[in-house]
Design an enzyme around this catalytic site. Structure first.
Site, mmCIF file in Angstrom:
data_model
loop_
_atom_site.group_PDB
_atom_site.id
_atom_site.type_symbol
_atom_site.label_atom_id
_atom_site.label_comp_id
_atom_site.label_asym_id
_atom_site.label_seq_id
_atom_site.Cartn_x
_atom_site.Cartn_y
_atom_site.Cartn_z
ATOM 1 N N CYS A 35 4.874 3.154 -10.101
ATOM 2 C CA CYS A 35 5.025 4.407 -9.352
ATOM 3 C C CYS A 35 6.380 4.490 -8.670
ATOM 4 C CB CYS A 35 3.921 4.541 -8.311
ATOM 5 S SG CYS A 35 3.902 3.211 -7.112
ATOM 6 N N ASP A 37 7.208 3.081 -5.883
ATOM 7 C CA ASP A 37 7.129 3.007 -4.426
ATOM 8 C C ASP A 37 7.643 1.658 -3.931
ATOM 9 O OD1 ASP A 37 6.092 5.484 -4.561
ATOM 10 O OD2 ASP A 37 4.053 4.943 -4.040
ATOM 11 N N CYS A 60 3.898 6.627 -1.373
ATOM 12 C CA CYS A 60 2.845 7.626 -1.272
ATOM 13 C C CYS A 60 2.103 7.526 0.058
ATOM 14 C CB CYS A 60 1.866 7.452 -2.420
ATOM 15 S SG CYS A 60 0.835 6.001 -2.189
ATOM 16 N N CYS A 104 -1.973 0.619 -3.895
ATOM 17 C CA CYS A 104 -1.072 0.893 -2.767
ATOM 18 C C CYS A 104 -1.331 -0.123 -1.646
ATOM 19 C CB CYS A 104 -1.273 2.310 -2.243
ATOM 20 S SG CYS A 104 -1.436 3.553 -3.547
HETATM 21 FE FE1 FES Z 1 2.175 3.608 -5.802
HETATM 22 FE FE2 FES Z 1 0.773 4.478 -3.820
HETATM 23 S S1 FES Z 1 1.120 5.506 -5.671
HETATM 24 S S2 FES Z 1 2.004 2.714 -3.856
#
Ligand code: FES
Length: 141
Positions: A35, A37, A60, A104
């Protein structure tokens, strides 16, 4: 009904312990390649107690909520207690997360562990067994 619990929404909207600790004793940064992040954790440790914990998350809402809750759960705790924190405990403290958002919370646990690895490496103290060979998870989405 919302996918997210009130606690998740609260920690997302009012995240605790956001920021940077100057001269932190341990800094850990992890990212999820799927993702994109990124999470960074800062630890201030005195006499084996986490006197301060701060985080920055470029990610996110669930990553923000779980890092906020994770910092709350380990702040003021001893190193040994903080090392026992799992992403599962963070999710439970938030009254749950949707299944596809569990990764996450793994980011939050891994960021704390990475910060401890940094701490033990920098101080030259013996690495606790649970951190030896630590590699952040590379979860699927
Ligand atoms: Fe990747 Fe939340 S969508 S850490």
């Amino acid at each position: 009904m919302s996918l997210y619990t009130d606690k998740v929404m609260d920690h997302f909207e009012n995240p605790r312990n956001v920021g940077v600790i100057e001269n932190a004793d341990g800094i850990g940064e992890v990212g999820n390649p799927q993702c994109g992040d990124i999470m960074r954790m800062y630890l201030k440790i005195e006499n084996d107690v986490l006197v301060d914990v701060k985080f920055k998350t470029f990610g996110c809402g669930s990553a923000i909520a779980t890092s906020s809750m994770a910092t709350e759960l380990i702040k003021g705790k001893t190193i040994d207690e903080a090392l026992e924190l799992t992403n599962k405990a963070v999710v439970e403290a938030l009254d749950g997360l949707p299944a596809r958002k569990i990764h996450c919370s793994v980011l939050a646990e891994d960021a704390i562990k990475a910060a401890f690895v940094d701490y033990f490496t920098k101080t030259g103290r013996e690495m606790p067994e649970c951190l030896v060979g630590f590699e952040p998870h590379e979860d699927e989405h």
